[in-house]
Design a protein around this motif. Structure first.
Motif, mmCIF file in Angstrom:
data_model
loop_
_atom_site.group_PDB
_atom_site.id
_atom_site.type_symbol
_atom_site.label_atom_id
_atom_site.label_comp_id
_atom_site.label_asym_id
_atom_site.label_seq_id
_atom_site.Cartn_x
_atom_site.Cartn_y
_atom_site.Cartn_z
ATOM 1 N N ALA A 53 -8.112 2.327 3.875
ATOM 2 C CA ALA A 53 -8.694 3.455 3.507
ATOM 3 C C ALA A 53 -7.956 4.381 2.568
ATOM 4 C CB ALA A 53 -9.469 4.395 4.650
ATOM 5 N N LYS A 54 -6.737 4.558 2.726
ATOM 6 C CA LYS A 54 -5.758 5.485 2.210
ATOM 7 C C LYS A 54 -5.590 4.605 0.750
ATOM 8 C CE LYS A 54 -3.503 7.370 6.083
ATOM 9 N NZ LYS A 54 -2.187 7.419 7.098
ATOM 10 N N GLN A 55 -5.939 3.423 0.640
ATOM 11 C CA GLN A 55 -5.396 2.663 -0.639
ATOM 12 C C GLN A 55 -6.691 2.552 -1.283
ATOM 13 O OE1 GLN A 55 -3.675 -1.002 0.311
ATOM 14 N NE2 GLN A 55 -1.530 -0.313 1.016
ATOM 15 N N LEU A 56 -7.791 2.977 -0.965
ATOM 16 C CA LEU A 56 -9.004 2.391 -1.478
ATOM 17 C C LEU A 56 -9.311 3.135 -2.962
ATOM 18 C CD1 LEU A 56 -11.830 1.095 -1.409
ATOM 19 C CD2 LEU A 56 -12.715 2.821 -0.178
ATOM 20 N N ALA A 57 -9.032 4.315 -2.984
ATOM 21 C CA ALA A 57 -9.039 5.023 -4.255
ATOM 22 C C ALA A 57 -8.211 4.424 -5.380
ATOM 23 C CB ALA A 57 -8.715 6.516 -4.363
ATOM 24 N N LEU A 64 0.903 -1.144 -5.368
ATOM 25 C CA LEU A 64 0.861 -0.829 -3.980
ATOM 26 C C LEU A 64 2.034 -1.492 -3.216
ATOM 27 C CD1 LEU A 64 -2.904 -1.957 -3.234
ATOM 28 C CD2 LEU A 64 -1.992 0.250 -3.430
ATOM 29 N N GLY A 65 3.056 -1.842 -4.045
ATOM 30 C CA GLY A 65 4.137 -2.450 -3.470
ATOM 31 C C GLY A 65 4.194 -3.741 -2.794
ATOM 32 N N ASN A 66 3.042 -4.484 -3.119
ATOM 33 C CA ASN A 66 2.876 -5.811 -2.409
ATOM 34 C C ASN A 66 3.611 -6.709 -3.002
ATOM 35 O OD1 ASN A 66 0.725 -4.754 -0.850
ATOM 36 N ND2 ASN A 66 -0.757 -5.323 -2.239
ATOM 37 N N ALA A 67 4.257 -7.708 -2.419
ATOM 38 C CA ALA A 67 5.129 -8.928 -2.856
ATOM 39 C C ALA A 67 4.327 -9.923 -3.545
ATOM 40 C CB ALA A 67 5.906 -9.363 -1.884
ATOM 41 N N MET A 68 4.600 -10.477 -4.557
ATOM 42 C CA MET A 68 3.880 -11.651 -5.239
ATOM 43 C C MET A 68 5.310 -12.876 -5.241
ATOM 44 S SD MET A 68 1.500 -10.300 -8.053
ATOM 45 C CE MET A 68 0.646 -11.627 -8.152
ATOM 46 N N ASP A 69 4.679 -13.806 -4.671
ATOM 47 C CA ASP A 69 5.737 -14.896 -4.571
ATOM 48 C C ASP A 69 5.626 -15.842 -5.839
ATOM 49 O OD1 ASP A 69 6.869 -14.412 -2.011
ATOM 50 O OD2 ASP A 69 5.064 -15.240 -1.117
ATOM 51 N N THR A 70 6.650 -16.666 -6.094
ATOM 52 C CA THR A 70 6.538 -17.629 -7.094
ATOM 53 C C THR A 70 5.961 -18.912 -6.604
ATOM 54 O OG1 THR A 70 8.521 -18.839 -6.525
ATOM 55 C CG2 THR A 70 8.625 -16.939 -8.185
ATOM 56 N N PRO A 71 5.107 -19.781 -7.252
ATOM 57 C CA PRO A 71 4.559 -20.959 -6.891
ATOM 58 C C PRO A 71 5.578 -21.785 -6.325
ATOM 59 C CG PRO A 71 3.547 -20.452 -9.035
ATOM 60 C CD PRO A 71 4.704 -19.524 -8.586
#
Length: 261
Positions: free
Chosen positions: A250-254, A200-207
């Motif tokens: 809703a567009k991401q749900l599937a 989904l292109g969501n960022a994930m930060d380091t602790p």
């Protein structure tokens, strides 16, 4: 003057251990709380101190009232508490219908009830010291997200508790703050969740980055801080125009349902 005392729950996790290192570098004496004693001891041994017993590691299950009472009694014996960081949390990203009663009870107990009871039990000491309470929430404390119903419910509750208590104690020296990280590279996120964020292109930060943002909040006069400009903007849109967020998710749900099967 003796070193300030900080109580940190979930201290052996990624965010918890990173926060512990930064607080220790600020000369806090840490009471590290968690369920995994060997992991807590590993964190404790990595913290700077002049004495082997300077920082304490205490194995507790925050879903149990007796263990919360042990923590309150320990701090009462010490006679001081300057900072309470309610960081511990549990999460399982699954369809709501498949959650067991035990899953729901654990989320409510650890994510909501434990922070409230610890805060209540330690409040007299925090009032004596003019201390600070920081509740670690989530970007999902402002945005309802598919397959995260129980987690969102608990983080919304924690945010409401933080806001109400901050206003209740605004005529005292106790500061109450709410900190909302976005997705972080920790063990609380399964491989499926990591893959979903990537898709989904969501960022994930380091602790480590999250801990730096935590310290910025702690050092400021702000009551609340969210990590991530995109997530903060999305939360504001959700508050003002929730239908826009309804349509976007809703567009991401599937994709969400497919990757989390």
């Amino acid at each position: 003057m003796s070193a300030p005392i900080a109580v940190l729950t979930g201290a052996s996790g990624g965010i918890g251990s990173a926060i512990a290192k930064r607080l220790a570098a600020r000369n806090y004496r840490l009471i590290l709380l968690g369920r995994d004693l060997p992991a807590l001891e590993q964190v404790r041994q990595q913290l700077p101190s002049d004495e082997a017993s300077y920082h304490l590691a205490l194995q507790v299950d925050l879903s149990k009232d007796a263990d919360i009472s042990r923590v309150v009694d320990l701090l009462g014996d010490i006679g001081r508490c300057d900072l309470l960081v309610n960081n511990a949390g549990v999460n399982t990203m699954v369809p709501f219908g498949s959650l067991s009663k035990c899953d729901l009870d654990a989320a409510l107990a650890v994510n909501v009830r434990a922070p409230m009871l610890l805060t209540q039990g330690l409040l007299p000491l925090l009032q004596q010291s003019g201390g600070t309470i920081v509740n670690i929430g989530s970007s999902f404390g402002a945005i309802g997200y598919p397959l995260q119903a129980q987690y969102c419910a608990t983080k919304f509750a924690l945010r409401g508790f933080s806001e109400a208590l901050a206003r209740e104690l605004s005529d005292t020296q106790v500061r109450v703050k709410y900190f909302a990280p976005r997705a972080t590279q920790t063990a609380i996120n399964s491989d499926k969740v990591t893959a979903l964020n990537k898709a989904l292109g969501n960022a994930m930060d380091t602790p480590e980055y999250v801990a730096e943002e935590f310290m910025r909040l702690l050092d400021s006069d702000e009551r609340r801080r969210s990590v991530g400009a995109k997530e903060s903007f999305f939360a504001k849109i959700n508050a003002l125009l929730p239908k826009v967020v309804d349509n976007a998710l809703a567009k991401q749900l599937a994709t969400i349902k497919q990757l989390m099967r």
